[in-house]
Design an enzyme around this catalytic site. Structure first.
Site, PDB file in Angstrom:
ATOM      1  N   ARG A  66      12.158 -50.675  10.883  1.00  0.00           N
ATOM      2  CA  ARG A  66      11.056 -50.354  11.795  1.00  0.00           C
ATOM      3  C   ARG A  66       9.811 -49.883  11.048  1.00  0.00           C
ATOM      4  NH1 ARG A  66      10.269 -45.446  13.790  1.00  0.00           N
ATOM      5  NH2 ARG A  66      10.106 -46.190  15.938  1.00  0.00           N
TER       6      ARG A  66
ATOM      7  N   GLU B 199      40.455 -44.283   2.181  1.00  0.00           N
ATOM      8  CA  GLU B 199      40.264 -42.927   1.667  1.00  0.00           C
ATOM      9  C   GLU B 199      38.982 -42.790   0.840  1.00  0.00           C
ATOM     10  OE1 GLU B 199      41.071 -38.958   1.266  1.00  0.00           O
ATOM     11  OE2 GLU B 199      42.034 -40.458   2.553  1.00  0.00           O
TER      12      GLU B 199
ATOM     13  N   PRO C 157      30.115 -40.014   2.657  1.00  0.00           N
ATOM     14  CA  PRO C 157      29.893 -38.655   3.162  1.00  0.00           C
ATOM     15  C   PRO C 157      29.516 -37.662   2.065  1.00  0.00           C
ATOM     16  CG  PRO C 157      32.233 -39.211   3.217  1.00  0.00           C
ATOM     17  CD  PRO C 157      31.495 -40.471   2.906  1.00  0.00           C
TER      18      PRO C 157
ATOM     19  N   ASP D 196       5.914 -40.648  14.291  1.00  0.00           N
ATOM     20  CA  ASP D 196       7.272 -40.284  14.691  1.00  0.00           C
ATOM     21  C   ASP D 196       7.653 -38.909  14.157  1.00  0.00           C
ATOM     22  OD1 ASP D 196       7.773 -42.590  16.057  1.00  0.00           O
ATOM     23  OD2 ASP D 196       8.792 -43.597  14.409  1.00  0.00           O
TER      24      ASP D 196
END
Length: 246
Positions: free
Chosen positions: A157, A119, A92, A172
């Site tokens: 992809r 953690e 994160p 896209d």
């Protein structure tokens, strides 16, 4: 492309990797993947891969030894002629993931994903193994597996031959820097809602111009931040000024 995934829960990938585009890409040889439970590399007699953090605090931290040994083992077949693998730490705290990063990773021959749990990671994993740290959003998941699935899908992809229509990926959303234009298909009139006339006009120049305008309009309405550094023609600037006036 070869993709190795270090995870404590390899079974989580079964459904994603064996259906739809990812399954077809494997069948055609566009990429191959290997799931590696790095617990198997633990030298702890109980196969532990985590421990309490120095200095105290809540939660457990992944220890460096199993991850270091697993990555070194997976990288061992890299000769001087072969490029070293990109080692992606799902985290994160990492760089926000976007289409540009997907296109960058799609040019690699070998990717290794490290999926954390608990953690966090021992900092030495971050400092001495990872070449990339990636976050798929400003929120925290139970582990890195779901994030790795998202990144792998978006990368695979883009590999040559994976999508049936080679023009699909470049058009896209985000590939051009803009959100994608609206799409329509049959019937021409559905419950009084008609397909825009320009799309059935047969005038390809007008169609492309309409699609470009709609991409700009949608981006302006939904993700105006994408236009901050986007190179616009004089005509496109006028379009946006007209939208602002509306």
């Amino acid at each position: 492309m070869k993709i190795d995934i270090l995870t404590l829960f390899p079974e989580m990938f079964d459904g994603v990797m064996n259906h739809s585009i990812l399954k077809k890409a494997q069948d055609t040889g566009a990429f191959q993947y290997r799931l590696v439970n790095f617990r198997e590399y633990s030298q702890n007699k109980h196969k532990k891969v985590d421990d309490y953090p120095y200095g105290g605090g809540a939660g457990m931290v992944l220890t460096p030894q199993p991850v270091f040994d697993a990555v070194e083992d997976l990288s061992a077949d890299c000769s001087e002629k072969k490029a070293k693998p990109r080692i992606v730490l799902m985290c994160p705290q990492g760089e926000p993931y976007n289409q540009s990063k997907a296109m960058e990773l799609a040019n690699e021959e070998h990717l290794i994903f490290i999926c954390g749990h608990y953690e966090g990671y021992d900092e030495r994993i971050r400092e001495h193994i990872a070449t990339d740290e990636i976050s798929i959003g400003d929120y925290v998941l139970t582990g890195g597996e779901l994030g790795a699935m998202v990144v792998i899908d978006s990368v695979v992809r883009l590999l040559p031959g994976v999508l049936g229509n080679e023009s699909s990926a470049p058009e896209d959303s985000f590939s051009t820097g803009l959100l994608e234009h609206p799409h329509y298909t049959r019937p021409l009139d559905f419950r009084g809602m008609r397909v825009p006339d320009v799309l059935v006009s047969g005038n390809h120049g007008k169609i492309e111009e309409w699609r470009r305008l709609q991409s700009l309009k949608r981006t302006y309405q939904r993700r105006r931040d994408l236009l901050d550094d986007f190179p616009l023609t004089d005509k496109e600037r006028q379009w946006l000024e007209d939208l602002n006036d509306e």
